[in-house]
Design a protein around this motif. Structure first.
Motif, short mmCIF file in Angstrom:
data_model
loop_
_atom_site.label_atom_id
_atom_site.label_comp_id
_atom_site.label_asym_id
_atom_site.label_seq_id
_atom_site.Cartn_x
_atom_site.Cartn_y
_atom_site.Cartn_z
N MET A 1 32.51 -121.56 16.20
CA MET A 1 31.51 -120.50 16.10
C MET A 1 30.70 -120.71 14.83
O MET A 1 31.22 -121.03 13.77
CB MET A 1 32.19 -119.13 16.06
CG MET A 1 31.24 -117.96 16.05
SD MET A 1 32.14 -116.38 16.07
CE MET A 1 30.76 -115.24 16.11
N SER A 2 29.37 -120.54 14.92
CA SER A 2 28.52 -120.68 13.75
C SER A 2 28.78 -119.53 12.78
O SER A 2 29.35 -118.50 13.14
CB SER A 2 27.05 -120.69 14.17
OG SER A 2 26.71 -119.48 14.83
N LYS A 3 28.33 -119.68 11.55
CA LYS A 3 28.59 -118.68 10.50
C LYS A 3 27.98 -117.34 10.87
O LYS A 3 26.85 -117.27 11.36
CB LYS A 3 28.02 -119.18 9.17
CG LYS A 3 28.33 -118.27 8.00
CD LYS A 3 27.93 -118.89 6.70
CE LYS A 3 28.12 -117.94 5.52
NZ LYS A 3 29.51 -117.48 5.38
N VAL A 4 28.72 -116.29 10.62
CA VAL A 4 28.27 -114.93 10.90
C VAL A 4 27.90 -114.25 9.59
O VAL A 4 28.63 -114.33 8.60
CB VAL A 4 29.38 -114.12 11.62
CG1 VAL A 4 29.03 -112.64 11.68
CG2 VAL A 4 29.60 -114.66 13.02
N PHE A 5 26.74 -113.59 9.59
CA PHE A 5 26.28 -112.81 8.44
C PHE A 5 26.42 -111.34 8.80
O PHE A 5 25.73 -110.84 9.68
CB PHE A 5 24.83 -113.15 8.10
CG PHE A 5 24.61 -114.58 7.67
CD1 PHE A 5 25.66 -115.36 7.22
CD2 PHE A 5 23.34 -115.14 7.71
CE1 PHE A 5 25.45 -116.68 6.82
CE2 PHE A 5 23.12 -116.45 7.31
CZ PHE A 5 24.18 -117.22 6.86
N ASN A 6 27.33 -110.65 8.10
CA ASN A 6 27.71 -109.29 8.47
C ASN A 6 26.97 -108.26 7.61
O ASN A 6 27.20 -108.16 6.41
CB ASN A 6 29.22 -109.13 8.30
CG ASN A 6 29.73 -107.78 8.75
OD1 ASN A 6 28.98 -106.94 9.22
ND2 ASN A 6 31.02 -107.56 8.59
N PHE A 7 26.10 -107.48 8.25
CA PHE A 7 25.34 -106.44 7.56
C PHE A 7 25.85 -105.05 7.94
O PHE A 7 25.10 -104.07 7.90
CB PHE A 7 23.85 -106.57 7.88
CG PHE A 7 23.23 -107.85 7.37
CD1 PHE A 7 22.79 -107.95 6.06
CD2 PHE A 7 23.11 -108.96 8.20
CE1 PHE A 7 22.23 -109.13 5.58
CE2 PHE A 7 22.55 -110.14 7.74
CZ PHE A 7 22.11 -110.24 6.43
N GLY A 8 27.12 -104.95 8.31
CA GLY A 8 27.71 -103.69 8.73
C GLY A 8 27.80 -102.67 7.61
O GLY A 8 28.02 -103.01 6.45
N ALA A 9 27.67 -101.39 8.00
CA ALA A 9 27.65 -100.30 7.02
C ALA A 9 29.04 -99.88 6.56
O ALA A 9 29.19 -99.18 5.56
CB ALA A 9 26.91 -99.09 7.59
N GLY A 10 30.07 -100.27 7.27
CA GLY A 10 31.42 -99.94 6.86
C GLY A 10 32.31 -99.63 8.06
O GLY A 10 31.89 -98.84 8.90
N PRO A 11 33.52 -100.23 8.11
CA PRO A 11 34.02 -101.20 7.14
C PRO A 11 33.09 -102.40 7.02
O PRO A 11 32.59 -102.91 8.02
CB PRO A 11 35.38 -101.62 7.71
CG PRO A 11 35.81 -100.44 8.53
CD PRO A 11 34.54 -99.90 9.12
#
Length: 364
Positions: A1-11
């Protein structure tokens, strides 16, 4: 899987360096031969860790000696109840400055335990923080409560309110440790860890010692700050692993420039996104007034009002590139990029590049 950039607000995203530390310590914590997950909370190993993390908090925020540092279960929501349960007894009333969804929920919870005065007129739009000359503060209030950064609406305080001697209580769940703060200006600071300093399950509470010993008789022991202080946050079995992760994240902050370093990085990241929005000729739209735009949570729309079809296409395209958890909160819709301390400058640059390419493709 390619790199994931996580912009989640929480967790939210944790620093990659911290993940490596957790991996190495998971099954043999401090050379004890066992995991922290199976270590007694009364052991010298955990008690040492507990004090070490308190010391890191004090060091980063320059916490004065007359403040106590607590680690409590229940997250920020638990503290919505703990604040009035511990403080409203003095006069039976409290002031709440509602600037977004989370301060509104805190005020609603507090109404169970006393009278709540809404300092600002009710609204269903949270896009600004009115000048303090327009606030309706009650000098008889037991305390004044604010949320320094509204995760959902992207509204962040750029000043510390003058409460005329009434204790100021701050929910800093989504911007704590992102910049320097004068702790002495606050009676209590609290924060759920899962947004900017760790994972879910624990709340950091910093309370001025003169505000202890005021809890209502009905206050549960688990939410009683005084009872927890007397037991050094080990009143019962605490959320040890969540506290440990918070500690490792805070130590990571220390190694990476402290709060000054986090503040500089936050400004760079937020400026990249907001500048892209401003330069899009209205294609992208940020609803929050410029002077109170959050550096942690950036909500924006495509068009004004938002174009649902284009926003869905934007989100779908982002996910194919590994830019995930960008969907706005269900209460407001649109798009939201949460760019907490652990989100790197390179990840924000990747988002901005996608925003620019999407704009070129779809702008008229």
């Amino acid at each position: 899987m390619s790199k994931v950039f996580n912009f989640g607000a929480g967790p939210a995203k944790l620093p990659e360096e911290v993940y490596e530390i957790i991996k190495n310590e998971l099954t043999n914590f401090e050379n004890s031969g066992i995991s922290l997950l199976e270590t007694s909370h009364r052991s010298s190993t955990y008690m040492k860790l507990n004090v070490e993390i308190q010391d890191v908090v004090r060091n980063l925020l320059d916490v004065p000696d007359n403040y106590k540092v607590l680690f409590l279960a229940g997250g920020g929501l638990g503290q919505f109840a703990a604040v009035p349960l511990n403080l409203i007894s003095r006069t039976g009333t409290a002031d709440y400055v509602v600037t977004g969804a989370w301060s509104a929920k805190a005020a609603k919870e507090a109404k169970k335990y006393g009278k709540v005065n809404l300092v600002l007129p009710p609204t269903d739009k949270y896009e600004d923080i009115p000048d303090q000359t327009k606030w309706n503060l009650d000098p008889n209030a037991s305390y004044v409560h604010i949320c320094t950064n509204e995760t959902i609406h992207g509204v962040e305080f750029d000043f510390i309110p003058d409460t005329k001697g009434v204790p100021l209580i701050a929910d800093m769940s989504s911007n704590i440790m992102s910049k320097k703060v004068d702790v002495s200006k606050f009676g209590v600071i609290y924060a759920g860890a899962q947004k900017n300093i760790g994972t879910s399950g624990v709340a950091l509470v910093i309370v001025r010692e003169d505000l202890l010993n005021q809890a209502l008789p009905t206050c549960p022991s688990l939410l009683d700050w005084t009872a927890n202080y007397k037991q050094n946050s080990i009143l019962n079995t605490p959320p040890m692993f969540a506290i440990y992760i918070m500690g490792r994240v805070l130590q990571w902050i220390q190694r990476n420039g402290g709060l000054e370093g986090m503040s500089q990085l936050a400004t760079k990241k937020a400026s990249l996104i907001y500048n892209t929005i401003e330069q899009s000729n209205g294609f992208y739209y940020a609803p929050v007034a410029k002077n109170v735009r959050s550096k942690m949570n950036v909500p924006f729309r495509i068009g004004c009002p938002g174009d649902d079809a284009l926003e869905k296409e934007f989100l779908k395209g982002a996910e194919t590139l590994g830019l995930i958890q960008l969907k706005g909160h269900r209460d407001v819709g649109g798009i939201r990029a949460s760019i907490y301390n652990a989100v790197t400058l390179e990840e924000v640059q990747a988002l901005v590049q996608y925003m620019e390419e999407f704009y070129k493709k779809h702008s008229k």
